[in-house]
Enzyme design. Structure first.
Site, short mmCIF file in Angstrom:
data_model
loop_
_atom_site.label_atom_id
_atom_site.label_comp_id
_atom_site.label_asym_id
_atom_site.label_seq_id
_atom_site.Cartn_x
_atom_site.Cartn_y
_atom_site.Cartn_z
N ASP A 110 4.69 -7.39 10.92
CA ASP A 110 4.89 -6.93 9.54
C ASP A 110 4.99 -8.12 8.59
O ASP A 110 4.49 -8.05 7.46
CB ASP A 110 6.18 -6.10 9.45
CG ASP A 110 6.16 -4.90 10.37
OD1 ASP A 110 5.07 -4.33 10.58
OD2 ASP A 110 7.24 -4.54 10.89
N GLY A 153 7.44 -0.40 9.61
CA GLY A 153 6.34 -1.26 9.19
C GLY A 153 6.27 -1.59 7.71
O GLY A 153 6.38 -2.74 7.30
N LYS A 212 -4.88 -4.52 10.48
CA LYS A 212 -4.27 -5.53 11.33
C LYS A 212 -4.05 -4.97 12.75
O LYS A 212 -2.93 -4.60 13.11
CB LYS A 212 -2.93 -6.00 10.75
CG LYS A 212 -2.31 -7.18 11.48
CD LYS A 212 -0.84 -7.34 11.18
CE LYS A 212 0.02 -6.29 11.83
NZ LYS A 212 -0.05 -6.30 13.32
N SER A 261 -3.76 -4.96 16.95
CA SER A 261 -3.46 -5.81 18.10
C SER A 261 -4.70 -5.84 18.98
O SER A 261 -5.69 -5.13 18.73
CB SER A 261 -2.28 -5.23 18.88
OG SER A 261 -2.65 -3.98 19.46
N ASN A 298 9.32 -3.36 6.21
CA ASN A 298 9.38 -4.77 6.60
C ASN A 298 8.36 -5.61 5.82
O ASN A 298 8.61 -6.78 5.50
CB ASN A 298 9.14 -4.93 8.09
CG ASN A 298 10.34 -4.52 8.92
OD1 ASN A 298 11.47 -4.48 8.42
ND2 ASN A 298 10.11 -4.21 10.18
#
Length: 309
Positions: free
Chosen positions: A252, A36, A181, A183, A39
């Site tokens: 990411d 994560g 962030k 989901s 990236n």
């Protein structure tokens, strides 16, 4: 800066069909330094910025990982560990265009090793800057690790950003962060109820802001777009249409572009537009290749005005 305590050497390949009990002949393979926070730093580098990537690494895999990251020109600090850096394996099934992802468990950490990661992070924090902690926690690392990261960021007047899941995410939000962030599944778990409509999604994202869990909530919904909740309200954007090659790293890239734009002084709603474009641009790239600035700018122009709630 970013922190990745459980990076992965991402190996990607393809085969016509994934069939049980068969020896599967694969096409060309690609290896990328994944995970994560790394990236996120790679994305910021591609977009013209600089972010220090702090990560744990060990063994032969860790040595390869370090070489690949240095070859990309990403500023980095590796925290040595006794265990071997994990690998992740992605297979594209060419006949169906489906993607299969195998994510291996990370190495066992000693207390001294995870505390060394926190100490390295604290020494590098820039007051007024951003601290992005992202990815899963490997065995041996306590559930409140990202909460401790947030605490260090607050101590040094930096903005903490967290992208993880489960108990580690809940603990970080109990501490309070600048940006999260989640989901849809992660957001549902955080608010303790099913989210079955657009209004449910909006209400849940706004709830995290109202609780003081995060100042900004960037809810990513894949093909259904993304939602941004803040003290100013809630907006939604669709994703631009692209030919998806690999979803690895798209979230990411979303986060990396968001932080990059925020660091330039842009309003969160404008930064959010760049984030949505970057996520889509990365999904159109193969393996764990991150988006380029020209691709992000082109897709950003295709985005309509945001829907406000």
């Amino acid at each position: 800066m970013t922190l990745t305590i459980n990076p992965a050497l991402d190996i990607s390949t393809s085969t016509p069909r994934v069939i049980r009990d068969h020896k599967l002949r694969c096409g060309a393979s690609r290896i990328d330094p994944g995970g994560g926070g790394v990236n996120v730093a790679r994305t910021i580098r591609n977009l013209g910025g600089d972010a220090l990537a702090i990560y744990a690494a060990g063994g032969l895999t860790g040595a390869t990982y370090r070489q690949l990251l240095e070859a990309e020109g990403v500023p980095s600090l590796a925290v040595p560990i006794a265990g071997t850096t994990r690998e992740s394996f992605t297979v594209d099934e060419t006949e169906s265009s489906e993607q299969f992802r195998f994510v291996l468990q990370g190495p066992e950490f000693s207390e001294a090793e995870w505390r060394a990661c926190l100490a390295t992070l604290e020494e590098a924090i820039v007051p007024g800057g951003y601290v992005v902690a992202s990815g899963s926690l490997p065995p041996g690392v306590p559930t409140d690790f990202y909460a401790q990261v947030a605490r260090l960021a607050h101590k040094h007047d930096a903005r903490s950003i967290v992208d993880t899941s489960g108990e580690a995410l809940a603990a970080a939000l109990a501490e309070g962060v600048y940006l999260v962030k989640p989901s849809l599944r992660e957001l549902s778990e955080l608010v303790g109820r099913a989210l079955t409509s657009e209004q449910d999604e909006v209400d849940a994202a706004a709830e995290l802001v109202a609780r003081g869990s995060a100042q900004l909530v960037g809810l990513t919904l894949g093909e259904a777009g993304a939602v941004l909740a803040s003290g100013s309200g809630v907006i939604r954007l669709p994703v631009p249409k692209v030919q998806v090659q690999s979803v690895v790293g798209a979230g990411d890239a979303f986060l990396g572009a968001f932080v990059w734009r925020l660091s330039q002084g842009l309003d969160p709603e404008l930064a959010f537009r760049s984030a949505v474009a970057a996520g889509s641009a990365t999904a159109a790239k193969p393996a764990t290749e991150m988006c380029a600035i020209a691709e992000v700018e082109a897709l950003e122009k295709l985005l309509p005005e945001a829907t406000r709630y």
